[in-house]
Design an enzyme around this catalytic site. Structure first.
Site, PDB file in Angstrom:
ATOM      1  N   THR C  54     -50.538 -47.338  38.545  1.00 11.27           N
ATOM      2  CA  THR C  54     -50.234 -48.104  39.758  1.00 11.27           C
ATOM      3  C   THR C  54     -50.931 -49.460  39.727  1.00 11.27           C
ATOM      4  O   THR C  54     -50.445 -50.430  40.306  1.00 11.27           O
ATOM      5  CB  THR C  54     -50.676 -47.291  41.002  1.00 11.27           C
ATOM      6  OG1 THR C  54     -49.964 -46.053  41.015  1.00 11.27           O
ATOM      7  CG2 THR C  54     -50.407 -48.037  42.295  1.00 11.27           C
ATOM      8  N   TYR C 142     -56.619 -37.963  31.935  1.00 13.46           N
ATOM      9  CA  TYR C 142     -55.509 -38.423  32.778  1.00 13.46           C
ATOM     10  C   TYR C 142     -54.219 -37.955  32.109  1.00 13.46           C
ATOM     11  O   TYR C 142     -53.825 -38.493  31.070  1.00 13.46           O
ATOM     12  CB  TYR C 142     -55.602 -39.948  32.867  1.00 13.46           C
ATOM     13  CG  TYR C 142     -54.566 -40.682  33.690  1.00 13.46           C
ATOM     14  CD1 TYR C 142     -53.586 -40.034  34.435  1.00 13.46           C
ATOM     15  CD2 TYR C 142     -54.579 -42.080  33.727  1.00 13.46           C
ATOM     16  CE1 TYR C 142     -52.665 -40.741  35.178  1.00 13.46           C
ATOM     17  CE2 TYR C 142     -53.652 -42.799  34.476  1.00 13.46           C
ATOM     18  CZ  TYR C 142     -52.697 -42.128  35.189  1.00 13.46           C
ATOM     19  OH  TYR C 142     -51.775 -42.843  35.923  1.00 13.46           O
ATOM     20  N   LYS C 170     -57.136 -35.856  36.048  1.00 13.85           N
ATOM     21  CA  LYS C 170     -56.114 -36.252  37.016  1.00 13.85           C
ATOM     22  C   LYS C 170     -54.767 -35.926  36.409  1.00 13.85           C
ATOM     23  O   LYS C 170     -54.459 -36.382  35.305  1.00 13.85           O
ATOM     24  CB  LYS C 170     -56.191 -37.747  37.305  1.00 13.85           C
ATOM     25  CG  LYS C 170     -55.098 -38.190  38.274  1.00 13.85           C
ATOM     26  CD  LYS C 170     -54.702 -39.633  38.111  1.00 13.85           C
ATOM     27  CE  LYS C 170     -53.361 -39.869  38.801  1.00 13.85           C
ATOM     28  NZ  LYS C 170     -52.896 -41.264  38.610  1.00 13.85           N
TER      29      LYS C 170
END
Lengths: 311, 311, 311, 311
Positions: C54, C142, C170
């Site tokens: 993002t 991640y 994550k």
């Protein structure tokens, strides 16, 4: 040279994957079947492959599949080999189709991997072996990963090629390295037949040792693909250049209209309807083009036909 | 014929994607860079492509990439064209590498799509246009969907080909229909260069109008690939048959050991270390073969070398 | 409870993946960085994650990445933990970013797999271990297979979790079975933090034992996501129902406009520009919406804001 | 509340996808069918789903499918709803199975997309509409992209949900965002039933508004899944924690042995054979575990059974 079984000559050349002519109500359009087969044979094709992907096998009921098998074998009457697609998700249903094909007089059957369950290569190997053990006709493997989700890996092909009834492979992966690996491994096994699916790569594979092509466009223009195959065999590069350009024009103009996943199938069958060789009816989940699309396709077809007759 | 920019002659032939020689500590192994470049030039290659996938560009720091660009251009000293991979996920970093390459004296740069963000063709088109606008060297597109997740679709190539600095495309998709579609569209545009990645399909694409190959195996055996390319140009099928079989043996024996996703890279660089042309050190996330695997590879390499010297 | 290293408390709650405010010329928009960080902190978030997907990390030059790291750490000034994305294709560049982050005062770094080379799990394991060995900050894994092409398989996570500096993961796969498998395996390891990416599944994962969410929408509405997280912790299902419905409305109206692969990123940042928290400038290969799309998005945002203030 | 057709109550709860008991020769093992159904009903399940993926529908001949439909409806005798999978690649064959199911007394049919041809969402929409128009029983959509290659996108579900005979969807995508989007859209449509496939995510989806689960493990331990479902309805988190942990143990130990793509199916059916509920015979292309694997699975099953009886 004869094949390991049945003393038959190994297949070579252009074997169109015949579309399946249908009436509006979904029944078999027998008149068109006859017309189309005569069109193909008079175009010089080396065999006919029914109930492949182009033949919409998956959308047809077993009843219609059997009707088509009988009709095709009757009409062809031994003039050229008839190959029958028996791809299914159920071994038992495949075997039944193979037995039916044998009685009808087919030359060989063709089977892609079972395409619902996710399986590994060992299961695929076992499955194909079991299928070949259970039938009497010779069998082609059919590699079609875009539709089956499952590649028949080179090692699996090699292992399966020792089965006396497994006599070749049709590859529709469009993956040139895979096909070259097959050609290299089988270069001293002229009895193991390697045919390619996408017609856009037919010439180059024949130049490199492939045995022919299962070219959809040959439904419309059988002579074009036969001539191109022969030019490849003769290494006549002037002829190749001119005919291959036509094949690429067909690919560009007829197979991609509208950008659908089903554009190839819709484009091919609709074009055949222009030529009076079938009606533009499909088995669900394939549906007709819109009127506007049909008009656009007709224009493109006229243009290509015109160029074809000049050359 | 000259290119639309710079009056340079369009590239043809064998352009090896040079591996990047590294020391154990990850620094550039300059001695091997020199040895390898001389090996390639004396093998007759038509250009050198550094910092491609085979060159492990992605694993190298920018510092090392720049060292390699300078070193290669210095050593080659204009004898053959040097192409530099500037593929990145950041436009700005790509531009900086392109500028650096220009000053170093490179012939052209090569860029695959940015490979992290998922984007559509329109964004890809805008991106490549912006990149080409921001640099002064000519640029090749690099189609590598297995690594970038993103195919440069035919229409996007066509649109981009009107940019004066976009002079060609290297396709590593192995998708023969895609490559034939490119060849067909650009058949009257000899200035737009179409090179193929997978060496197993180099011959057939050159036979069909492709302009050459970016063959990894040419790091080891440059002469083999150059001879094969020339045989294809001459349409000398006896020669093609014999040399292409060698290429396929290399593919089978050197590139697939262990069945890793990285087998090609490990196999190629380790084989080069046998030939004394580099050390078998890799940039993470690629790691060396085990001792057992190295021994097995050495055996295979000896066999291939022996066959090569007989032929 | 303290973490295995550094005596820090393990992360819990809402950690927005901060967008990166940019000026039209691509430079860092520092004013917006300040405004946005204060907006987030006053919204009650439990941490800030910069340079994630993002945050458009991949499109930013290293120079800008470092500016953002410094600025963020300075502005946050220890009020909440700062996590820094160091995902890269080059180990060396990742290490440099980690070192830079440490000096700047970051809490931890976050790394997805290297995303160009195709590798196997063993190489991925070796790579992450090597990375964790080479840095001093704690590190989150991640998982982002849609962007990296590579899943961090459960077994690989388990093996890596024994590294003292690897403190959590994550997961942005959106694969609920994968996340439940992680939760189940680590259910007695409260020090190993499991955060979920897609905000649409934040509540359900917290209800089932997950530790929080990296919710993009929290850039705009930090309080909403913080309240929803707390409702999940409290198992206040009335509150959950009402707040989760808002999150789904945001997902439906803000993240899917135009049906682009980049709709989420474009929608989020453009919406933030309506709120005066940044300009709608993107790093290539992401580009702005058309004027018409911006207007449509503005309407949708007004509606959502209105509903939000009622509730 | 009643359904829009037939005045039937919408389905809720645990609906096991029943495995299909087979004899060694591939015929239906009727004794086991009876035993298994009684086992399920006495375990409290809310319905039975036959001829799903777990029921190996794709490998069975039509003859056996029909035998199973009749037998199941007869044995269940109205005690709970019977759902019948009619997924096929041929519309006509699907319709015939639906008609057969209706006569046998089934509650509803279930259909995944046709899974051979590559089609777009519009064709999928037309196909499902045509299917629903051609049958009389209510129908569930079945989203199973890992097997069909084709996702039923949210918009397509929404459009189809207005057909009076399309009463719900079973989602086996494991994609939590997709499922939450469905739940959000249909939150005021209690008559449109949303069931989830992967049992590992059953609890969380029921907590968030889903209506139940099609849990394979319920073949072995029906009571466990029924209790877990009820705990979710009651929001009894202590119970959820303990029972969900069991479900995850089953997932880890029973469904992944050997790391095959078919591990789930092999593990489940073989475990059922330990419980005396069927024989470990499969329909090709699924094949039995090796003796060593069976022994390992038996050990794991004993352990889980022991834990289960303690709790």
């Amino acid at each position: 040279m004869t094949l390991k079984i049945n003393n038959i000559t190994p297949l070579r050349g252009i074997v169109p994957p015949m579309i399946t002519p249908l009436n509006l109500d979904g029944s078999l359009d027998l008149d068109s079947v006859k017309k189309l087969i005569e069109h193909l044979i008079s175009g010089g094709v080396h065999g006919i492959f029914i109930l492949g992907t182009t033949g919409e096998f998956s959308g047809l009921s077993y009843k219609i599949r059997k009707e088509l098998i009988s009709a095709t074998c009757d009409i062809v009457a031994g003039r050229i080999p008839v190959l029958v697609g028996i791809t299914d998700v159920s071994l038992e249903e495949s075997i039944q189709l193979a037995n039916y094909s044998e009685k009808a007089g087919a030359y060989a059957v063709v089977s892609a991997p079972p395409f619902y369950m996710n399986i590994d290569q060992q299961e695929l190997y076992t499955y194909f072996n079991q299928l070949a053990d259970s039938i009497s006709l010779p069998m082609f493997l059919y590699n079609m990963p875009s539709h089956t989700k499952l590649n028949i890996e080179l090692d699996t092909v090699i292992r399966l090629s020792s089965h006396e009834r497994i006599i070749g492979l049709k590859d529709s992966s469009a993956h040139a390295v895979y096909f070259q690996s097959l050609c290299h491994f089988f270069k001293d096994r002229e009895d193991f037949v390697l045919m390619v699916g996408p017609e856009e790569m037919m010439v180059e594979t024949v130049l490199m040792g492939g045995h022919g092509g299962v070219c959809g466009g040959a439904n419309v223009f059988p002579r074009l693909y036969v001539d191109l195959y022969e030019a490849a065999i003769e290494k006549d590069f002037e002829m190749i250049k001119s005919l291959h350009a036509m094949v690429m024009e067909i690919s560009k103009n007829i197979y991609q209209l509208g950008g659908y996943k089903s554009s190839y199938l819709r484009g091919l069958k609709t074009t055949l309807s222009f030529a009076g060789l079938c009606q533009a009816n499909f088995a669900p989940p394939i549906y007709p083009f819109s009127t506007v699309e049909v008009e656009e396709l007709k224009k493109r077809y006229s243009q290509i036909s015109a160029e074809m007759s000049i050359n």
